[in-house]
Design an enzyme around this catalytic site. Sequence first.
Site, mmCIF file in Angstrom:
data_model
loop_
_atom_site.group_PDB
_atom_site.id
_atom_site.type_symbol
_atom_site.label_atom_id
_atom_site.label_comp_id
_atom_site.label_asym_id
_atom_site.label_seq_id
_atom_site.Cartn_x
_atom_site.Cartn_y
_atom_site.Cartn_z
ATOM 1 N N SER A 483 -11.234 -129.249 -10.230
ATOM 2 C CA SER A 483 -12.137 -128.647 -10.962
ATOM 3 C C SER A 483 -12.040 -128.170 -12.460
ATOM 4 O O SER A 483 -11.202 -128.164 -12.687
ATOM 5 C CB SER A 483 -12.731 -127.713 -9.890
ATOM 6 O OG SER A 483 -14.292 -126.726 -10.371
ATOM 7 N N TYR A 496 -10.643 -120.208 -4.902
ATOM 8 C CA TYR A 496 -10.879 -121.824 -4.785
ATOM 9 C C TYR A 496 -10.326 -122.058 -6.757
ATOM 10 O O TYR A 496 -10.035 -123.441 -5.852
ATOM 11 C CB TYR A 496 -12.330 -120.981 -5.714
ATOM 12 C CG TYR A 496 -13.485 -123.182 -5.932
ATOM 13 C CD1 TYR A 496 -13.555 -123.618 -4.579
ATOM 14 C CD2 TYR A 496 -13.898 -123.057 -7.376
ATOM 15 C CE1 TYR A 496 -14.358 -124.765 -5.113
ATOM 16 C CE2 TYR A 496 -13.699 -124.368 -7.904
ATOM 17 C CZ TYR A 496 -14.470 -124.893 -6.746
ATOM 18 O OH TYR A 496 -15.508 -126.312 -7.121
HETATM 19 N N1 LIG Z 1 -20.816 -129.021 -7.540
HETATM 20 C C1 LIG Z 1 -20.108 -127.919 -8.738
HETATM 21 O O1 LIG Z 1 -20.254 -127.635 -9.784
HETATM 22 C C2 LIG Z 1 -18.363 -128.592 -8.344
HETATM 23 C C3 LIG Z 1 -17.653 -128.497 -9.412
HETATM 24 C C4 LIG Z 1 -16.712 -128.620 -9.516
HETATM 25 C C5 LIG Z 1 -15.765 -129.321 -8.537
HETATM 26 N N2 LIG Z 1 -16.470 -128.940 -7.241
HETATM 27 C C6 LIG Z 1 -16.276 -129.916 -6.221
HETATM 28 O O2 LIG Z 1 -16.852 -131.336 -5.926
HETATM 29 C C7 LIG Z 1 -16.223 -131.613 -4.439
HETATM 30 C C8 LIG Z 1 -17.589 -132.265 -3.801
HETATM 31 O O3 LIG Z 1 -18.865 -130.637 -4.070
HETATM 32 P P1 LIG Z 1 -20.253 -130.662 -4.545
HETATM 33 O O4 LIG Z 1 -20.594 -130.443 -5.496
HETATM 34 O O5 LIG Z 1 -20.914 -131.594 -4.131
HETATM 35 O O6 LIG Z 1 -20.342 -130.139 -2.913
HETATM 36 P P2 LIG Z 1 -21.752 -130.393 -1.501
HETATM 37 O O7 LIG Z 1 -22.125 -129.558 -0.882
HETATM 38 O O8 LIG Z 1 -22.522 -130.856 -1.785
HETATM 39 O O9 LIG Z 1 -20.704 -131.247 -1.065
HETATM 40 C C9 LIG Z 1 -19.878 -131.048 -0.256
HETATM 41 C C10 LIG Z 1 -19.702 -131.826 1.117
HETATM 42 O O10 LIG Z 1 -18.347 -131.698 1.275
HETATM 43 C C11 LIG Z 1 -18.726 -131.592 3.663
HETATM 44 N N3 LIG Z 1 -17.470 -130.324 3.398
HETATM 45 C C12 LIG Z 1 -16.976 -129.839 3.569
HETATM 46 N N4 LIG Z 1 -15.946 -129.070 4.182
HETATM 47 C C13 LIG Z 1 -15.311 -130.315 4.844
HETATM 48 C C14 LIG Z 1 -15.022 -129.980 5.368
HETATM 49 N N5 LIG Z 1 -13.385 -129.338 6.257
HETATM 50 N N6 LIG Z 1 -14.143 -132.009 6.233
HETATM 51 C C15 LIG Z 1 -15.775 -132.683 5.728
HETATM 52 N N7 LIG Z 1 -16.550 -132.214 4.714
HETATM 53 C C16 LIG Z 1 -17.052 -131.052 4.645
HETATM 54 C C17 LIG Z 1 -19.260 -131.193 3.226
HETATM 55 O O11 LIG Z 1 -20.344 -131.150 4.585
HETATM 56 C C18 LIG Z 1 -21.001 -131.726 2.169
HETATM 57 O O12 LIG Z 1 -21.546 -133.168 2.793
HETATM 58 C C19 LIG Z 1 -15.811 -129.866 -4.102
HETATM 59 O O13 LIG Z 1 -14.653 -130.859 -4.175
HETATM 60 C C20 LIG Z 1 -16.030 -129.245 -4.960
HETATM 61 O O14 LIG Z 1 -15.456 -127.842 -4.373
HETATM 62 C C21 LIG Z 1 -17.936 -129.462 -7.444
#
Ligand SMILES: NC(=O)c1ccc[n+]([C@@H]2O[C@H](COP(=O)([O-])OP(=O)(O)OC[C@H]3O[C@@H](n4cnc5c(N)ncnc54)[C@H](O)[C@@H]3O)[C@@H](O)[C@H]2O)c1
Length: 613
Positions: A483, A496
């Site tokens: 991130s 985080y």
């Molecule tokens: N959305 C943002 O702005 C953003 C920014 C930077 C980084 N990220 C990172 O991107 C990645 C994806 O996030 P997103 O934004 O798509 O979120 P999201 O919540 O839409 O998707 C995350 C998915 O991961 C699954 N998940 C969570 N914990 C889990 C576990 N222990 N085992 C298996 N599956 C699990 C959830 O069920 C969900 O389907 C994450 O690592 C997040 O930290 C997101």
Amino acid sequence: MTLPEGVRERRVRTGGIELCVAELGEPGRPTVVLVHGYPDSKEVWSEVASRLVDRHGFHVVLYDVRGHGRSGVPRPLRGGFTLEKLTDDFLAVVDAVSPDRPVHLVGHDWGSVQSWEFVTVERTRGRIASFTSMSGPSLDHFGHWINKRLTRPTPRRVGQLLGQGAKSWYVYLLHTPVLPELAWRGPLGKRWPGILRRIEKVPAGDYPTPSLASDAANGAWLYRDNVRPRLRRPRADAHAHAPVQLITPSGDRFLSERLYDELAHWVPRLTRRTIPAGHWIPRTRPDRLASWIDDFVTSVERDQERERERTREGGGEVAGEAWSDGVGGPARKAATGRYAERFGGQLVLVTGAGSGIGRATAFAFAEAGARVIAVDRDAESASRTAELSLLAGAPEAWAEAVDVSDEQAMETLAAKVHAEHGVVDVLVNNAGIGLSGSFFDTTPEDWRRVLDVNLWGVIHGCRLFGRQMAERGQGGHIVNTASAAAYQPSKALPAYSTSKAAVLMLSECLRAELADQDIGVTAICPGLVNTNITATASFVGVDAQEERRRQKRSTRVYGLRNYPPEKVADAVLRAVALDRAMVPVTPEARVSYALARFLPRALRALARVGPPL
Ligand SMILES: NC(=O)c1ccc[n+]([C@@H]2O[C@H](COP(=O)([O-])OP(=O)(O)OC[C@H]3O[C@@H](n4cnc5c(N)ncnc54)[C@H](O)[C@@H]3O)[C@@H](O)[C@H]2O)c1
């Protein structure tokens, strides 16, 4: 160059000549038929054949193509090497060595060109279980490829045509009368082993066979009997009736990779692999070829076994969590994505694939024709991603319900994936959760929760699937979703941000460690992306009502920012294709990365304000 010990030879009669056929291994095992190219004999396969028998336990069959090695020579030569006659030969060999069970066909160079005929004509339907093609296109597909470029020219297409035209110089020479025969029986024949050693890096040894001069002279008729007529009038119905694995050497000096751009149109189930090597891969890359043939044959055999079970059970749903479409389901889309050439047929595993960035990434790989394993702790959303991946163009897709922070569950997943689908080519450790709140409001339990998923989930994935990649020895790629928080401090996200900074450093260290093994590692660092993460993130130090209010507020802010996860997915595929170490995605992530490098004090000042999550 000789065939391994224990080889059994027999003569098979076909069309007035006898073919010399060699067999290795147990006839009860799946049969792999290896067809050699020009100017080779069956011995070109000796290294691959011994590995397929000793390491992978197959029944292996090789034969000298008519006019080559110790097989008979058709008389007259002209008209004696047509694709129809070569198909008769193949069927005669298969009748002799595997009359009751379809064979797995593997062809190199002209062995591949003729095998494309075998796998696309009606009379061999049901006799071929799969086809692995190396450095030898179908003449029909090639004919259509040329026609498209001549009738609908664009600067790019004309460039491709000229590029392949320049690589085909030897084909024009082989069409001249007598000259090739004189050259092969004279100086070229003598120099050939040295040329192969120098230019193609074929290891020294007793290669080529003593019959090289006559093989090469007779084999010129392969070209003369077939190339011009087929390129002029390519068959319109040259669709493969078995799954095909295409292995493309990126350094092939005789064939352009572009020749296969439209192959998905002709092949309902296509697995693509690229290898950094020259043309003679059966001699230079036997280990890799044998294990790719093993992976492919085993997966096809397994699918056919499932299909048989399904038929026995009366045609029900596929059991368990697997989603497999068999060959060419009606609603399926052929892979057309921008990266189809790079990822088509590759095995890609994405964690956190049930939503947001993970789901979009699974779809992007599916559009590129990759086989997708969607992993999420939420079984239903993982299954939905697998189902939709099939519609997006994945030849196969499966769902697995696993919590990435559960070490045991991840070990079981890695063993299952390895046993059922082989080694993952691209691993995307993406699952993650959000947690916001001051350091003193964050309890040890909160820390454990966020580190268990965001850091340990990535460690388990890298350790288990990365080790399989390293042991396979054929390279691969690991993508870890970090991130912008990894390099942008914030008073609101201590846990985080710490987890993501660790993921970034882990990726860098692993990249250094795996570089020599052709395994790339990328850290993806998105900024604010419009996904579900805001709705599910925990806000610590506040009551439940306030937490819900903050979740709603950050969802609103991310919604207004409205950066779609599909753009992150696109950045992921691009990063893998270009083997990037670290990729900030979204403009704000790029700006803060620049600040972190050049103006860290400004970033520290911003840290005191804190982001919306
Ligand atoms: N959305 C943002 O702005 C953003 C920014 C930077 C980084 N990220 C990172 O991107 C990645 C994806 O996030 P997103 O934004 O798509 O979120 P999201 O919540 O839409 O998707 C995350 C998915 O991961 C699954 N998940 C969570 N914990 C889990 C576990 N222990 N085992 C298996 N599956 C699990 C959830 O069920 C969900 O389907 C994450 O690592 C997040 O930290 C997101």
